[in-house]
Enzyme design. Structure first.
Site, short mmCIF file in Angstrom:
data_model
loop_
_atom_site.label_atom_id
_atom_site.label_comp_id
_atom_site.label_asym_id
_atom_site.label_seq_id
_atom_site.Cartn_x
_atom_site.Cartn_y
_atom_site.Cartn_z
NE ARG A 146 -19.64 27.38 -12.07
CZ ARG A 146 -20.79 26.85 -11.65
NH1 ARG A 146 -21.16 26.98 -10.40
NH2 ARG A 146 -21.56 26.19 -12.48
CG ASN A 202 -33.88 25.29 -14.79
OD1 ASN A 202 -33.61 26.42 -14.36
ND2 ASN A 202 -32.98 24.32 -14.85
CG HIS A 240 -25.40 20.79 -7.98
ND1 HIS A 240 -24.03 20.67 -8.09
CD2 HIS A 240 -25.84 21.40 -9.09
CE1 HIS A 240 -23.65 21.19 -9.25
NE2 HIS A 240 -24.73 21.65 -9.87
NE ARG A 294 -31.88 24.43 -10.65
CZ ARG A 294 -30.72 24.76 -11.19
NH1 ARG A 294 -30.67 25.21 -12.41
NH2 ARG A 294 -29.62 24.61 -10.50
CD GLU A 303 -30.46 18.93 -11.21
OE1 GLU A 303 -29.89 18.72 -12.29
OE2 GLU A 303 -30.18 19.87 -10.45
#
Ligand code: ADP
Length: 586
Positions: free
Chosen positions: A212, A7, A151, A62, A359
């Site tokens: 956010r 990642n 996601h 990823r 993940e």
């Protein structure tokens, strides 16, 4: 398969080496302080050094944005790299770094398959009504303005674990999955397909996040621009100064905010309330768009750990059929061995589950799947017929004379598949200490030594224990008595249970990448009782034609009949072949 999952971000590369057979993490870590151009390559060589000589079979990357092109993980070639590069404007904070990591890893490990696993892939197939913004349509199309969603790897992974825990196929379920971490998103997973998701064109839309804002009236942006806020300041506001951090003034960590709220801090309380309210709104909305709901699934740092937040989110959903169980929730303790817990009451019609997302494991499993599929697709599939050998006898010249009289010659009845061999008219009776089997076919031509091949069931009937042997290896095998029309012959050895095997010509061996005396696995499928045979011996000779031989017990266990198909698998290497079955008896 050992998959190295990468990642690659702007300031670090996280890596994890996963054995996909056991899902175990072999090594994991992070190389930090990436800065200038080119440092991804240096960081990757550091990762390789840290792997400590562990085997790597494939690399899973990823990649945040796969645009409309990638609805599934993909094997990375030059064309895919170009495509990922072209998508950088859609994910300027992520794709360039993912790409740099990909390039560095490919340059360092060019012989390995590299697979890109996209955060957006799950949502490429969002229904048109869900992915379309109600803007001027030609303008939206011109700028590629649509809901992409993010996601996806996590949403798909936890949906799969939830379905397993519910004991129902995903195709039967309507789920709302909530990934609540620093980034947060909700998805509607309807009968195995994502039909809604809260992140949109960018990861700014939807739920309240760490920094956010999630959903905003776009008029606010116009107003702020008109008031003189610069584009950069607006960018900073939306990405870093909003959400839990902006509301609370404390930061983005919910644990700190909860502590302040408990101490009476009103902004901290407001942050928690706005966050939970937004999530509840999405759960209700998605239940409405799906026309019903079977389970709500919570994951991510907040979803997995923040009990008080889960309570706020899940309370008062009884009208939907979801009865939250606070005691169960209080007892939730997830780990890799137990990644799922129910927090709904046992009688609740709609379930609520907390699932530990993973993940990296999801990327590793996706990567292994792509690599396996690629190998299967590119491996030639020469068909291997399966011959079912009924019990039979090979005789030497003295035995033929003893059983059928001097000067007797075998009379061919019909040829069998291996060149020059035939089933003879002659049969003999087998006599063992417990029982007898009459009319057992003799195969020609004569051999140097007698050999009698029977199945385990035959052995039981005869009352003899025969060893499993390759044809020709009769030394030390079991004794048996043969009766023929002209006499009886007691063999002190010669009775075997034939080791299952495949005859092949050297051409076939080259085709499959196997050698004489290799052992392979053969998977038969397509019949009523699919079966994989292990310990199948490969025999290579220029006198052989391609054929697998099994005995009647084995054939009966697999219930093979004409047209059954399967795969031949050479230990861990990728030789596979389609196997066809036909029944022959000698
Ligand atoms: P990311 O999206 O960066 O992967 P995570 O999924 O790790 O983030 O979620 C991180 C957030 O989870 C933290 O910011 C923190 O607010 C929250 N969190 C983790 N543990 C707890 C806890 N025990 N209680 C409340 N919040 C928690």
């Amino acid at each position: 398969m050992n998959v190295l999952v990468l990642n690659a971000g702007s300031s670090s590369i996280k890596y994890r080496l996963i054995d996909t057979a056991s899902s175990a993490t072999l090594i994991d870590g992070k190389v930090e302080r990436l800065g200038a151009e080119g440092t991804h390559a240096r960081a990757f060589s550091e990762i390789l050094a840290r792997l400590d000589g562990q085997r790597v079979d494939a690399v899973g990357h990823r990649v945040v944005h796969g645009g409309e092109r990638y609805a599934a993980p993909t094997l990375v070639d030059d064309d895919a790299l170009d495509a990922i590069e072209a998508l950088c404007p859609l994910a300027p904070l992520h794709n360039p770094h993912n790409l740099a990591g990909l390039r560095a890893a490919r340059a360092a490990l060019p012989a390995l398959p590299h697979v890109a696993v996209f955060d957006t892939a799950l949502f490429v197939g969002l229904p048109r009504r869900a992915r379309t913004y109600a803007l001027d349509l030609p303008l939206a199309e011109q700028h590629g303005l649509r809901r992409y969603g993010f996601h996806g790897t996590s949403h798909a992974y936890v949906a799969g674990l939830a379905a397993r825990a519910l004991g129902r196929p995903l195709a039967d379920l309507r789920l709302v999955t909530l990934h609540l971490g620093n980034g947060a998103s909700a998805s509607a997973i309807e009968h195995g397909h994502a039909t809604e998701t809260s992140m949109g064109m960018t990861p700014l839309e939807g739920l309240v996040m760490g920094t956010r804002p999630g959903d905003l009236d776009p008029g606010i942006l116009l107003q702020l621009l008109r008031a003189g806020l610069s584009l950069d300041a607006l960018d900073e506001l939306l990405h870093h100064r909003s959400g839990l951090a902006g509301l609370s003034g404390i930061g983005n960590d919910l644990r700190d905010i909860e502590a302040h709220a408990e101490a009476g801090d009103d902004r901290a309380r407001l942050a928690i309330q706005v966050f939970a309210h937004r999530v509840r709104k999405y759960v209700g909305a998605y239940a409405a768009t799906m026309g019903g709901l079977d389970a709500v699934v919570l994951t991510g740092g907040i979803g997995e750990n923040a009990t008080a937040m889960r309570r706020r989110i899940l309370q008062r959903f009884d009208y939907l059929g979801l009865t939250y169980d606070e005691d169960l929730d209080g007892a939730v303790a997830l780990n890799d061995a137990a990644p799922v817990a129910f927090v709904s009451a046992p009688h609740s019609r709609v379930a609520a589950l907390v699932v530990k997302t993973n993940e990296e494991l999801a990327i590793a499993l996706d990567t292994a799947h792509v690599v396996d599929a690629q190998r299967a697709a590119t491996t030639p599939t020469r068909k291997i017929p399966i011959a079912v050998s009924a019990r039979h006898v090979h005789l030497d010249a003295p035995a033929l004379a003893a059983l059928f009289g001097p000067d007797h010659a075998l009379t061919p009845l019909r040829p069998i598949s291996q060149p020059g061999q035939y089933a003879a008219h002659e049969t003999v009776n087998l006599v063992g200490p417990r029982g007898r089997i009459d009319h057992v076919r003799v195969l020609g031509p004569l051999r140097k030594r007698c050999q009698v091949e029977v199945s385990r069931t035959d052995e039981f009937k005869l009352g003899v224990d025969a060893p499993i042997r390759d044809s020709g290896q009769t030394s030390g095998s079991a004794p048996i008595t043969l009766e023929g029309p002209a006499g009886t012959l007691q063999l002190s050895e010669g009775l075997i249970c034939a080791k299952r095997h495949i005859h092949m010509h050297p051409d076939d061996a080259a085709h499959f990448g196997v050698a004489d005396r290799d052992e392979v696995e053969v998977r038969l499928s397509g019949g009523p009782r699919d079966l994989t045979f292990g310990d199948v011996l490969v025999r290579v000779s220029d006198k052989f034609v391609l054929e697998m031989h099994i005995d009647t017990d084995e054939a009966n266990a697999a219930e093979i009949g004409p047209g059954a198909v399967g795969d031949l698998v050479y230990t861990e290497t990728p030789a596979t072949a389609t196997v066809t079955a036909r029944r022959i008896t000698a």
